[in-house]
Design a protein around this motif. Structure first.
Motif, mmCIF file in Angstrom:
data_model
loop_
_atom_site.group_PDB
_atom_site.id
_atom_site.type_symbol
_atom_site.label_atom_id
_atom_site.label_comp_id
_atom_site.label_asym_id
_atom_site.label_seq_id
_atom_site.Cartn_x
_atom_site.Cartn_y
_atom_site.Cartn_z
ATOM 1 N N TRP A 92 3.542 6.198 3.737
ATOM 2 C CA TRP A 92 4.125 5.137 4.567
ATOM 3 C C TRP A 92 5.111 4.286 3.765
ATOM 4 O O TRP A 92 6.191 3.946 4.257
ATOM 5 C CB TRP A 92 3.017 4.239 5.141
ATOM 6 C CG TRP A 92 2.273 4.842 6.296
ATOM 7 C CD1 TRP A 92 0.959 5.204 6.330
ATOM 8 C CD2 TRP A 92 2.798 5.153 7.600
ATOM 9 N NE1 TRP A 92 0.622 5.730 7.562
ATOM 10 C CE2 TRP A 92 1.740 5.708 8.363
ATOM 11 C CE3 TRP A 92 4.052 5.022 8.190
ATOM 12 C CZ2 TRP A 92 1.897 6.126 9.686
ATOM 13 C CZ3 TRP A 92 4.219 5.438 9.508
ATOM 14 C CH2 TRP A 92 3.158 5.971 10.246
ATOM 15 N N ALA A 150 9.165 3.900 4.431
ATOM 16 C CA ALA A 150 9.813 2.598 4.588
ATOM 17 C C ALA A 150 11.019 2.485 3.672
ATOM 18 O O ALA A 150 12.091 1.980 4.074
ATOM 19 C CB ALA A 150 8.808 1.481 4.286
ATOM 20 N N SER A 188 14.940 1.994 5.026
ATOM 21 C CA SER A 188 15.685 0.821 4.570
ATOM 22 C C SER A 188 16.978 1.233 3.884
ATOM 23 O O SER A 188 18.038 0.628 4.099
ATOM 24 C CB SER A 188 14.809 0.002 3.616
ATOM 25 O OG SER A 188 15.532 -1.072 3.066
ATOM 26 N N ALA A 236 11.788 0.637 9.024
ATOM 27 C CA ALA A 236 11.328 0.353 7.665
ATOM 28 C C ALA A 236 10.245 -0.720 7.664
ATOM 29 O O ALA A 236 9.227 -0.605 6.958
ATOM 30 C CB ALA A 236 12.511 -0.090 6.806
ATOM 31 N N ARG A 237 10.452 -1.782 8.456
ATOM 32 C CA ARG A 237 9.463 -2.858 8.525
ATOM 33 C C ARG A 237 8.113 -2.325 9.043
ATOM 34 O O ARG A 237 7.047 -2.648 8.515
ATOM 35 C CB ARG A 237 9.990 -3.977 9.432
ATOM 36 C CG ARG A 237 9.199 -5.289 9.295
ATOM 37 C CD ARG A 237 9.537 -6.227 10.432
ATOM 38 N NE ARG A 237 10.942 -6.432 10.648
ATOM 39 C CZ ARG A 237 11.691 -7.378 10.044
ATOM 40 N NH1 ARG A 237 11.119 -8.193 9.170
ATOM 41 N NH2 ARG A 237 12.971 -7.501 10.335
ATOM 42 N N ALA A 247 6.928 0.780 8.950
ATOM 43 C CA ALA A 247 6.278 1.670 7.986
ATOM 44 C C ALA A 247 5.702 0.881 6.812
ATOM 45 O O ALA A 247 4.588 1.174 6.332
ATOM 46 C CB ALA A 247 7.281 2.713 7.489
ATOM 47 N N ALA A 248 6.427 -0.121 6.317
ATOM 48 C CA ALA A 248 5.934 -0.914 5.191
ATOM 49 C C ALA A 248 4.672 -1.684 5.578
ATOM 50 O O ALA A 248 3.713 -1.778 4.797
ATOM 51 C CB ALA A 248 7.023 -1.877 4.722
ATOM 52 N N ALA A 304 5.924 -1.349 -0.969
ATOM 53 C CA ALA A 304 6.051 -1.791 0.426
ATOM 54 C C ALA A 304 6.496 -3.244 0.481
ATOM 55 O O ALA A 304 7.294 -3.639 1.341
ATOM 56 C CB ALA A 304 4.724 -1.600 1.156
ATOM 57 N N THR A 319 10.255 -3.375 -0.121
ATOM 58 C CA THR A 319 11.033 -3.057 1.085
ATOM 59 C C THR A 319 11.095 -4.245 2.027
ATOM 60 O O THR A 319 12.173 -4.595 2.546
ATOM 61 C CB THR A 319 10.420 -1.847 1.811
ATOM 62 O OG1 THR A 319 10.476 -0.702 0.954
ATOM 63 C CG2 THR A 319 11.186 -1.546 3.093
#
Length: 626
Positions: free
Chosen positions: A343, A347, A351, A368-369, A371-372, A385, A388
């Motif tokens: 994950w 991310a 990004s 990206a947000r 997944a992070a 994470a 990111t």
């Protein structure tokens, strides 16, 4: 030789003997053009020495060659004068002086020719002096400054760590099909990350260590370039669900093997192999024992292999590589939905796609947000994470407090992770914490010395801190490592503008290979030179070609030119378009003309960048030991 000496002696007696009608020695030296030859020789020798002093170091010539040039020129001076005294150029060629009838001698014409040659040599010397002073000397000074600074950092590192430094080279793929490089690289990288957690050990980053993958260099030479005392290398040979790993630790100074081992294990036990190798290195380097990171949740080896493949193709940097990395991460998550590493990697790629314009900004940063956050829900200690989310807060949300919170957490979780430390440096600089930003940048470049991005971020920290000479030196290091690095020439030009050298700035910006960056710098350089028509034309081209995506840079050009209304107009466009340059606005030297404008502070407050807002942001950074 005897006849020649006798002839010279007889000639000298004829011209300097007693008698009121005889010519003086000085007059005869002048008549024979000896004095002109002496002047020409001295001027020519000086010019040769100056050129040699510039050219020989550029080609890494040995020091004895420079000394040899000086000795040869010094030895040749007296023979040149004797030759000028003893011989004369005639219409029939070169003759001994005593064989030439004074009535037909052409020494006056020869003298005039020598005068012209002397003037030409002096003119060349003057041109060389100007070129050296205004073009070569600044670059030479910057290179010497950076070399001295680098030497100073190397000395400080040696004093701090002694022999406790290591580079983990990429492990060699020994698979039959030579198609398992991702596994070999992944093992080496995870070993590197594990060793980097030991505070008393200085570990060179992946980018620098892996940069020697295709170079046919001996271990001692690699170690010298990376300034480390030890090197860890090895190989990986997977086959039928099992893997053979060999590793050896080398003392780089003596090129002797300190330790080696071979491990034959099932592929799912690869983590145990990493721990055993790291423990052996700790023991051999006489470091304090450390606890291997706990892996409470076992990882499916199939998912782990896909994660390693994804990172491998992502690091290629291409659009195709990023898209392939997303597919591989998604395959890993289909097998192991709770894999935080997958994950976090996903991310990072989303990004990066958004930042490079490979995916719509809103979509890319949104994915990206998401997944992070999933990575952190599984593993709250997953530092990448947080990085990111920090980038998203800084570049997309224009939320400096949120960016500081995430980067601060990442640094607390992984204080020695070179990539995290490096990426935090520019964000910390935009908060006005210059000393912290520079310390982070210097830490990153000391452990990742051949990565141009680290030097770029350090140069930016110097630039916004007003330390322009150091910024220029660091950007020159970037160009030595990556001659086509986009924006470096342009940023050197802006630093030269800020330090009061617009002519050099224009020359530098014109060398920028990326059209967009070159266009962004030219309006500023022309205005600094007092060329309003050229600045107008350059700014019109910038707006025409890049008006949709470069609002921040257009605003910066208007601000530097003192056109406040147009600058604020384009700043508003930058806010609407979420321009990634906005985090820099409060400290960017190009906006200095706006700082007394009554609209300036209200604008900064809207985006959380007013001085009191930046001062209130909490960012507790435990600086890693240098």
């Amino acid at each position: 030789m005897g006849d020649r000496a006798s002839a010279c002696y007889a000639s000298l007696r004829r011209t300097s003997g007693a008698g009121s009608s005889s010519m003086s020695l000085f007059a005869e030296l002048k008549r024979r053009n000896v004095l002109r030859v002496a002047g020409l020789y001295v001027a020519g020798a000086w010019l040769v020495l100056q050129v040699a002093g510039t050219v020989l170091p550029m080609i890494d010539a040995p020091i004895w060659l420079s000394r040899a040039v000086v000795v040869v020129l010094a030895i040749g001076f007296l023979p040149a004068l004797v030759f000028a005294w003893a011989f004369e150029i005639t219409s029939e060629g070169l003759k001994r002086e005593h064989e030439v009838d004074r009535e037909v001698s052409i020494t006056p014409q020869t003298g005039r020719r020598l005068d012209r040659v002397i003037m030409a040599v002096l003119a060349l010397a003057l041109v060389y002096f100007a070129v050296d002073k205004f073009l070569l000397a600044p670059e030479r000074t910057a290179a010497q400054t950076e070399a001295a600074r680098s030497e100073g950092r190397s000395t400080a590192l040696t004093e701090s760590y002694g022999d406790r430094s290591i580079a983990v080279l990429p492990f060699v793929d020994r698979s039959p099909g030579q198609d398992q490089a991702y596994l070999a690289d992944g093992l080496a990288e995870e070993l590197l990350n594990q060793l980097a957690k030991i505070p008393e050990l200085r570990v060179i980053s992946r980018t620098s260590a892996f940069s020697f993958r295709d170079d046919d260099l001996a271990v001692p030479e690699i170690a010298r370039r990376l300034n480390v005392a030890h090197v860890l290398e090895g190989s990986v040979r997977p086959a039928a669900g099992a893997v053979r790993v060999t590793a050896q630790l080398v003392d780089a100074r003596s090129d002797t093997q300190l330790w080696s081992a071979t491990y034959d294990r099932p592929l799912e036990h690869i983590f145990a192999v990493q721990d055993e190798i790291a423990a052996a290195v700790v023991e051999k380097l006489k470091l304090e024992a450390f606890d291997a990171p706990s892996r409470a949740r076992p990882v499916d080896p199939r998912a782990h292999a896909l994660v390693l493949q994804a990172r491998h193709v992502y690091l290629q940097g291409s659009a195709e590589g990023m898209q392939r990395a997303i597919e591989l991460y998604q395959q890993a998550l289909a097998i192991e939905p709770g894999d935080a590493a997958a994950w976090a990697g996903l991310a990072t790629v989303y990004s990066r796609q958004a930042a490079k314009g490979l995916r719509p900004v809103d979509e890319g940063y949104g994915l990206a947000r998401e997944a992070a956050n999933k990575a952190l829900a599984i593993d709250p200690g997953r530092a990448p994470a947080h990085v990111t989310l920090g980038w998203i807060a800084d570049s997309y949300d224009v939320d400096p407090a949120g960016a500081a919170r995430h980067f601060g957490r990442a640094l607390a979780l992984a204080p020695t992770d070179v990539e995290i430390v490096r990426d935090a440096a520019p964000m910390v600089a935009t908060l006005g914490r210059f000393d912290q930003a520079i310390a982070l940048g210097e830490y990153a470049t000391s452990r990742d010395p051949v990565n141009p991005l680290g030097h770029h971020y350090l140069a930016y920290a110097y630039y916004v801190a007003g330390r322009y000479e150091q910024a220029i030196a660091s950007w020159n290091t970037v160009l030595r490592l990556a001659p086509d690095f986009g924006s470096a020439h342009q940023l050197i030009g802006l630093a030269l503008v800020a330090s009061g050298d617009p002519a050099a700035a224009l020359t530098e910006i014109r060398q920028e290979p990326v059209d967009e960056w070159r266009r962004a710098g030219l309006p500023v350089a022309w205005h600094a030179l007092g060329k309003p028509a050229e600045s107008d034309a350059a700014l019109a081209e910038l707006i025409r070609e890049q008006g949709n995506d470069w609002a921040y840079n257009i605003a910066a050009a208007f601000a530097y030119r003192g056109e406040a209304d147009r600058a604020f107009e384009w700043l508003e466009k930058a806010v609407v378009r979420r321009d990634s340059g906005l985090p820099e606005v409060a400290l960017d030297p190009l906006f200095r003309n706006l700082r007394e404008d009554p609209r300036w502070l209200p604008f900064l407050r809207r985006i959380g960048k007013a001085p009191e807002q930046l001062a209130a942001i909490r960012l507790e950074v435990q600086m890693p030991a240098k």
